[in-house]
Design an enzyme around this catalytic site. Structure first.
Site: not given
Ligand code: ASP
Length: 290
Positions: A158, A209
């Site tokens: 992300t 993230t």
């Molecule tokens: N936080 C993001 C989600 O759950 C995923 C990520 O940070 O990789 O959508």
């Protein structure tokens, strides 16, 4: 006049050794794109949008082109952008959108709604001259391979950016394809104000993230901002917010922050989170814990 600064991340996760250099190069390019805006006196909002767009174009990352596929094999992206005056725009579960951060920005500027999802967000995009992208231009080979192996494990890649401009204006942006093999319609923390993204001129700006279902429940970025307001430094606030995430939910994650004095910070509970920052005109980057 404040000292402008920007910090960006490319997602908390494992980041295999063979991908590390490519991810660092990607976050450095994004930080520099945002810095160019700040250096010519542009606003923090423009800087975080510019940096995030670079990351959305980069197939190394799970945002825009290269976003992970859901279990139907389609792309649904989430994004949020916010400034220190508590103006926010967010979109969730938008099909095939390469630059959802720009769509979120349109919502912020219009000031009518904070968040639109799915087909309604797409309709809004069309009305504002932003079309959804054809599916075959959105799926990177890596995303396809992950989907074919039905990889459900692991978050990561992300993207996000936080900046402060010359006038002390703050902004944060976060963009993601969500978690691999998610259910269609699933929305994570990234587009939720206070959870995956937050900015407040009385505190700072933050982008998170990691495991969205965990980050939402501790309202991670707002919790971090509250710590800044209570006097924590950027690094202390980032570390404490992630400690609370792990302790209260068992979920893993990372966060970047810039406070209202222009001090950047970052922390992750995962093995790596590629990040890059430009402070006082100097580029710094890394992937491991400080
Ligand atoms: N936080 C993001 C989600 O759950 C995923 C990520 O940070 O990789 O959508």
């Amino acid at each position: 006049m404040a000292s402008p600064a920007i910090i960006v991340h490319g997602g908390a996760g494992t980041v295999a050794d063979e991908r590390r250099a490519g991810c660092i190069a990607g976050v450095e390019r994004a930080a520099q794109a945002g810095w160019e805006v700040l250096a010519r006196g542009g606003p923090a909002l423009d800087a975080v949008e510019a940096a995030t767009r670079v990351l959305e174009d980069d197939p190394e990352f799970n945002a825009g082109y290269g976003a992970v596929l859901n279990r139907l094999g389609t792309v649904e992206v989430d994004a949020c952008i916010m400034d220190g005056r508590l103006r926010a725009g967010a979109v969730g579960a938008v099909p095939w959108m390469r630059h959802p951060i720009t769509l979120a920005r349109k919502l912020l500027e219009a000031g009518e709604h904070v968040m639109l999802v799915g087909g309604g967000a797409l309709l809004y995009a069309r009305e504002h001259g932003l079309s959804g992208d054809p599916p075959d231009t959105m799926i990177s080979p890596r995303a396809r391979e992950r989907h074919e192996k039905a990889l459900t494990t692991g978050v990561g890649d992300t993207v996000g950016a936080c900046a402060i401009d010359r006038d002390g204006g703050l902004a944060a942006a976060t963009s993601t394809g969500g978690t691999p093999y998610k259910r269609p319609g699933r929305i994570g923390d990234s587009p939720l104000v206070g959870a995956g993204n937050y900015a407040d001129e009385r505190a700072g700006a933050a982008s998170a993230t990691g495991h969205g279902e965990s980050i939402i429940r501790v309202v991670l970025c707002k919790g971090l901002a509250d710590r800044l307001r209570a006097g924590a430094t950027s690094d202390e606030a980032a570390r404490a917010a992630i400690a609370e995430l792990v302790e209260r939910t068992g979920g893993e994650g990372g966060v970047i922050v810039v406070d209202k004095q222009g001090r950047v910070g970052h922390f992750t509970s995962t093995p790596r989170m590629p990040w890059a920052a430009v402070v006082d005109g100097r580029l710094q980057s890394g992937a491991e814990q400080p």
